[in-house]
Each structure stands twice: as C-alpha cells, then as structure tokens.
Scaffold this motif. Structure first.
Motif, short mmCIF file in Angstrom:
data_model
loop_
_atom_site.label_atom_id
_atom_site.label_comp_id
_atom_site.label_asym_id
_atom_site.label_seq_id
_atom_site.Cartn_x
_atom_site.Cartn_y
_atom_site.Cartn_z
N GLY A 49 29.25 0.19 23.34
CA GLY A 49 27.98 -0.19 22.90
C GLY A 49 27.80 -1.72 22.83
O GLY A 49 26.63 -2.22 23.05
N SER A 50 28.91 -2.20 22.87
CA SER A 50 28.55 -4.11 22.72
C SER A 50 28.50 -4.32 24.11
O SER A 50 28.23 -5.59 24.02
CB SER A 50 29.92 -4.61 21.90
OG SER A 50 29.91 -4.11 20.57
N HIS A 95 34.51 2.97 22.25
CA HIS A 95 32.97 2.66 22.36
C HIS A 95 32.58 1.54 23.40
O HIS A 95 33.50 0.82 23.79
CB HIS A 95 32.36 2.54 21.13
CG HIS A 95 32.91 1.00 20.37
ND1 HIS A 95 31.80 -0.04 21.03
CD2 HIS A 95 33.48 0.56 19.81
CE1 HIS A 95 32.37 -1.18 20.42
NE2 HIS A 95 33.58 -0.80 19.52
N ASP A 150 37.44 -1.15 23.14
CA ASP A 150 36.06 -0.93 23.54
C ASP A 150 36.09 -1.99 24.70
O ASP A 150 36.94 -2.25 25.36
CB ASP A 150 35.40 -1.63 22.54
CG ASP A 150 35.81 -2.99 22.09
OD1 ASP A 150 35.92 -4.06 22.75
OD2 ASP A 150 36.07 -3.15 20.77
N GLY A 192 27.49 0.21 30.02
CA GLY A 192 26.76 1.58 29.85
C GLY A 192 25.68 1.65 31.18
O GLY A 192 25.73 2.83 31.59
#
Length: 120
Positions: A82-83, A80, A56, A88
């Motif tokens: 997302g954290s 991912h 991640d 993003g």
C-alpha cells in the motif's frame, strides 16, 4: 572504523553476489532499514527479474521500492504494498507477481529456513 572481525567490506566487493533471477530477502519497514547502498549496487548493475521477500514494497523512491519502481522485480512476497502505488499499478497490469503473506506467517516461513517460500 576498526574492522576487528573482518565483516566490514566495500560495496564493490559484494557486487558479484547479485545476479538476475535471484531471490533476495530484505529487512526494513516502509523503506527504512533496507541498505540503500546495496539497493544502488543492484540498480547500477542492471540486475532484473528478482524475487523480493520482506515486509513491504517500501515507497516509490525509498528502499526496496526503488527496485519495484524500476521494474527490477518479477515477484514480491510481502505483507503489504500500500505505501508504493507503483507496486499496485504493476500488479494490476500483470507486470509484478505479488504474494501477500501476513507478517507473522511471513516471519515463521523465513524462520523455518525458507520452507514454504517456493523453494527459496
């Protein structure tokens, strides 16, 4: 600490191993388990345009997330992001290439010696 197998070294001794446009495979999960000393060496050295390969993108100020947040990565190959809201944002702005890969598939690509990781 005793250095029986001569595997322990100082951060200054490894600084020369890191360069611009390098691919770096990192361990850890959510920023935990990634070596903070090595991350700081990379940041202090001004190294950029990295391809980061791991689970991640951590959190903005923890682990590999520090490299992402400071725009040192050009690409990440991860399960991912997302954290790390910065990952993003950078992805949506076209400043960070993100290749998503499910954890099991990522592990098998790594285990296979980098085959299928774009020549890494």
């Amino acid at each position: 600490m005793e250095n029986t197998f001569q595997k322990i070294c100082r951060l200054e001794d490894v600084r020369h191993h890191f360069k611009d446009k390098q691919s770096i495979l990192f361990g850890g999960f959510g920023g935990i388990g990634t070596p903070p000393g090595l991350i700081n060496v990379i940041l202090e050295s001004g190294i950029k345009d990295l391809t980061l390969i791991g689970n991640d993108t951590g959190f903005p100020n923890i682990g590999i997330g520090k490299l992402v947040t400071q725009r040192r990565a050009k690409k990440v190959i991860v399960s991912h992001i997302g954290s790390n809201p910065n990952a993003g944002l950078l992805m949506n702005n076209g400043e960070l290439e993100v290749e998503f890969c499910p954890q099991g598939t990522l592990v098998e690509r790594i285990r296979a010696g980098g085959m299928g990781l774009g020549g890494i």
